[in-house]
Design a protein around this motif. Structure first.
Motif, PDB file in Angstrom:
ATOM      1  N   ALA A 112       0.859  -1.192   0.000  1.00 14.24           N
ATOM      2  CA  ALA A 112       0.000   0.000   0.000  1.00 14.24           C
ATOM      3  C   ALA A 112       0.888   1.232   0.000  1.00 14.24           C
ATOM      4  CB  ALA A 112      -0.924   0.014   1.226  1.00 14.24           C
ATOM      5  N   ASN A 113       0.337   2.344  -0.454  1.00 16.93           N
ATOM      6  CA  ASN A 113       1.040   3.621  -0.373  1.00 16.93           C
ATOM      7  C   ASN A 113       0.766   4.294   0.958  1.00 16.93           C
ATOM      8  OD1 ASN A 113       0.558   3.727  -3.778  1.00 16.93           O
ATOM      9  ND2 ASN A 113       2.580   4.139  -2.935  1.00 16.93           N
ATOM     10  N   LEU A 114       1.630   5.223   1.308  1.00 20.02           N
ATOM     11  CA  LEU A 114       1.617   5.875   2.611  1.00 20.02           C
ATOM     12  C   LEU A 114       1.300   7.358   2.462  1.00 20.02           C
ATOM     13  CD1 LEU A 114       2.391   5.817   5.718  1.00 20.02           C
ATOM     14  CD2 LEU A 114       4.722   6.389   4.949  1.00 20.02           C
ATOM     15  N   PHE A 115       0.445   7.834   3.354  1.00 20.97           N
ATOM     16  CA  PHE A 115       0.155   9.269   3.455  1.00 20.97           C
ATOM     17  C   PHE A 115       0.291   9.685   4.920  1.00 20.97           C
ATOM     18  CE2 PHE A 115      -1.762   8.215  -0.524  1.00 20.97           C
ATOM     19  CZ  PHE A 115      -1.759   9.383  -1.284  1.00 20.97           C
ATOM     20  N   ALA A 116       0.831  10.879   5.131  1.00 24.59           N
ATOM     21  CA  ALA A 116       0.928  11.471   6.460  1.00 24.59           C
ATOM     22  C   ALA A 116       0.280  12.847   6.427  1.00 24.59           C
ATOM     23  CB  ALA A 116       2.390  11.583   6.892  1.00 24.59           C
ATOM     24  N   VAL A 117      -0.226  13.278   7.560  1.00 24.41           N
ATOM     25  CA  VAL A 117      -0.721  14.649   7.698  1.00 24.41           C
ATOM     26  C   VAL A 117       0.161  15.316   8.743  1.00 24.41           C
ATOM     27  CG1 VAL A 117      -2.680  16.131   8.241  1.00 24.41           C
ATOM     28  CG2 VAL A 117      -3.059  13.912   7.117  1.00 24.41           C
ATOM     29  N   ILE A 118       0.890  16.351   8.320  1.00 29.17           N
ATOM     30  CA  ILE A 118       1.885  17.003   9.163  1.00 29.17           C
ATOM     31  C   ILE A 118       1.553  18.485   9.251  1.00 29.17           C
ATOM     32  CG2 ILE A 118       4.339  17.538   9.436  1.00 29.17           C
ATOM     33  CD1 ILE A 118       4.899  14.951   7.809  1.00 29.17           C
ATOM     34  N   GLY A 119       1.192  18.933  10.435  1.00 24.90           N
ATOM     35  CA  GLY A 119       0.796  20.331  10.593  1.00 24.90           C
ATOM     36  C   GLY A 119      -0.397  20.690   9.737  1.00 24.90           C
ATOM     37  N   GLY A 120      -1.292  19.734   9.548  1.00 24.57           N
ATOM     38  CA  GLY A 120      -2.488  19.960   8.748  1.00 24.57           C
ATOM     39  C   GLY A 120      -2.294  19.791   7.253  1.00 24.57           C
ATOM     40  N   VAL A 121      -1.057  19.515   6.813  1.00 23.55           N
ATOM     41  CA  VAL A 121      -0.765  19.398   5.384  1.00 23.55           C
ATOM     42  C   VAL A 121      -0.549  17.928   5.022  1.00 23.55           C
ATOM     43  CG1 VAL A 121       0.824  20.033   3.532  1.00 23.55           C
ATOM     44  CG2 VAL A 121       0.290  21.683   5.351  1.00 23.55           C
ATOM     45  N   PRO A 122      -1.289  17.391   4.054  1.00 23.31           N
ATOM     46  CA  PRO A 122      -1.061  16.006   3.621  1.00 23.31           C
ATOM     47  C   PRO A 122       0.274  15.886   2.885  1.00 23.31           C
ATOM     48  CG  PRO A 122      -3.239  16.803   2.944  1.00 23.31           C
ATOM     49  CD  PRO A 122      -2.453  17.990   3.374  1.00 23.31           C
ATOM     50  N   VAL A 123       0.977  14.792   3.180  1.00 26.44           N
ATOM     51  CA  VAL A 123       2.271  14.509   2.565  1.00 26.44           C
ATOM     52  C   VAL A 123       2.277  13.051   2.127  1.00 26.44           C
ATOM     53  CG1 VAL A 123       4.773  14.385   2.927  1.00 26.44           C
ATOM     54  CG2 VAL A 123       3.438  16.189   4.060  1.00 26.44           C
ATOM     55  N   THR A 124       2.803  12.783   0.938  1.00 28.96           N
ATOM     56  CA  THR A 124       3.034  11.398   0.521  1.00 28.96           C
ATOM     57  C   THR A 124       4.452  11.307  -0.028  1.00 28.96           C
ATOM     58  OG1 THR A 124       2.048   9.499  -0.642  1.00 28.96           O
ATOM     59  CG2 THR A 124       2.206  11.559  -1.871  1.00 28.96           C
ATOM     60  N   PRO A 125       5.149  10.207   0.246  1.00 29.13           N
ATOM     61  CA  PRO A 125       6.545  10.112  -0.176  1.00 29.13           C
ATOM     62  C   PRO A 125       6.729  10.184  -1.690  1.00 29.13           C
ATOM     63  CG  PRO A 125       6.076   8.492   1.526  1.00 29.13           C
ATOM     64  CD  PRO A 125       4.760   9.080   1.128  1.00 29.13           C
ATOM     65  N   ALA A 126       7.795  10.848  -2.115  1.00 29.70           N
ATOM     66  CA  ALA A 126       8.190  10.846  -3.517  1.00 29.70           C
ATOM     67  C   ALA A 126       8.672   9.447  -3.888  1.00 29.70           C
ATOM     68  CB  ALA A 126       9.297  11.867  -3.752  1.00 29.70           C
ATOM     69  N   LEU A 127       8.391   9.017  -5.117  1.00 30.49           N
ATOM     70  CA  LEU A 127       8.680   7.642  -5.531  1.00 30.49           C
ATOM     71  C   LEU A 127       9.548   7.587  -6.780  1.00 30.49           C
ATOM     72  CD1 LEU A 127       5.104   6.140  -4.980  1.00 30.49           C
ATOM     73  CD2 LEU A 127       7.050   6.085  -3.405  1.00 30.49           C
ATOM     74  N   GLU A 128      10.421   8.557  -6.949  1.00 31.45           N
ATOM     75  CA  GLU A 128      11.278   8.568  -8.128  1.00 31.45           C
ATOM     76  C   GLU A 128      12.437   7.583  -8.024  1.00 31.45           C
ATOM     77  OE1 GLU A 128      10.271  11.399  -6.685  1.00 31.45           O
ATOM     78  OE2 GLU A 128       8.944  12.172  -8.271  1.00 31.45           O
ATOM     79  N   ARG A 129      12.779   7.153  -6.798  1.00 32.24           N
ATOM     80  CA  ARG A 129      13.931   6.261  -6.622  1.00 32.24           C
ATOM     81  C   ARG A 129      13.523   4.822  -6.318  1.00 32.24           C
ATOM     82  NH1 ARG A 129      15.317  10.772  -3.523  1.00 32.24           N
ATOM     83  NH2 ARG A 129      14.911   9.593  -1.611  1.00 32.24           N
ATOM     84  N   CYS A 130      12.389   4.628  -5.673  1.00 36.14           N
ATOM     85  CA  CYS A 130      11.929   3.286  -5.321  1.00 36.14           C
ATOM     86  C   CYS A 130      10.453   3.369  -4.945  1.00 36.14           C
ATOM     87  CB  CYS A 130      12.742   2.697  -4.167  1.00 36.14           C
ATOM     88  SG  CYS A 130      12.710   3.685  -2.643  1.00 36.14           S
ATOM     89  N   GLY A 131       9.826   2.194  -4.808  1.00 42.46           N
ATOM     90  CA  GLY A 131       8.413   2.144  -4.444  1.00 42.46           C
ATOM     91  C   GLY A 131       7.511   2.039  -5.658  1.00 42.46           C
TER      92      GLY A 131
END
Length: 271
Positions: free
Chosen positions: A177-196
């Motif tokens: 599955a892919n991962l999402f985080a909410v940090i300080g109210g802002v959604p973040v998902t990891p960049a996948l240009e190197r792996c994933g």
């Protein structure tokens, strides 16, 4: 039902390059009744994978017809489409004119515990790290040994998934599955240009989430997030309850994305 090159059977050649070298691609597609709400995104990723690996482009119309045939009368099904480079001469060199093998298999949709959508899932922090290979990053190629080794790290049935990092210590994804985080109210998902793997539901959420950041996500920052959730084209949106001893609670962004998942045409599994 399983179709191999359009015919009902469940075997391929022992010399198939998908078996010998992991030389191929796959998509796992959830059907809700006669519809597959993320079908077009699956086909887009499959086309990208074919381009990256130098495989002849797949025919989405043919694949749709075979997926429906394999699904039969199953109301809710998961269809896996596998493409390999087929049989070739011994060695790594690609055949000049590959005869792509096409495997379309349908399975009943597994039961999903509504409590997990309400309360969240526990994650194991994996020791296995994802290696960097930009040419393969994002696509769903057949070599999943990193995920196999990571999944072998736990046997506790109360742990639903594992959190994978890259060699630099950045959180990347779960094993499936892919991962999402909410940090300080802002959604973040990891960049996948190197792996994933760039999931198709992830792609849909990139369009749905305002102020979304796609960037490297250091593990310490991930573990300090306000919310964590996973996205999967089969399982939908799963809140993260804990990563090891670090506890989280489902928040408003997670709940909004669960509602978005239902709006795409998938049934409600929340309790």
């Amino acid at each position: 039902m399983i179709l191999v090159d359009g015919q009902p059977q469940d075997t391929v050649s022992a010399l198939d390059r998908g078996l010998l070298y992991g030389d191929g691609l796959f998509e796992t597609i959830r059907f809700a009744g006669d519809a597959a709400p993320l079908w077009s995104r699956h086909m887009q990723r499959l086309a990208l994978g074919c381009e990256r690996l130098g495989l002849p482009a797949a025919d989405p119309v043919l694949l749709w017809r075979e997926a429906q045939a394999a699904r039969g009368d199953m109301t809710h099904a998961v269809v896996r489409i596998t493409l390999t480079r087929g049989v070739g001469t011994r060695g790594y060199a690609m055949p000049a004119l590959p005869q792509v093998a096409r495997i379309v298999a349908a399975f009943p949709m597994p039961a999903l515990d509504a409590a997990l959508y309400r309360d969240g899932v526990r994650l194991h922090l994996c020791e296995t790290r994802l290696a960097e290979q930009p040419r393969l990053a994002g696509i769903k190629h057949l070599n999943r040994l990193e995920q196999v080794l990571a999944r072998a790290e736990w046997s506790d049935p109360s742990i639903a998934e594992g959190l994978l990092c890259d060699m630099r210590g950045h959180a990347v994804s779960a094993t499936a599955a892919n991962l999402f985080a909410v940090i300080g109210g802002v959604p973040v998902t990891p960049a996948l240009e190197r792996c994933g793997v760039a999931g198709v539901l992830r792609a849909a959420l990139l369009e749905a989430l305002p102020r979304l950041e796609v960037r490297d996500l250091p593990l310490h920052e991930c573990l300090a997030a306000d919310e964590l959730f996973l996205s999967s084209s089969v399982r939908g949106i799963l809140p993260v309850q804990a990563v090891g001893d670090t506890v989280f609670a489902p928040g408003p962004v997670t709940r909004a994305m669960q509602a978005h998942w239902r709006g795409l045409g998938f049934p409600m599994e929340q309790a």
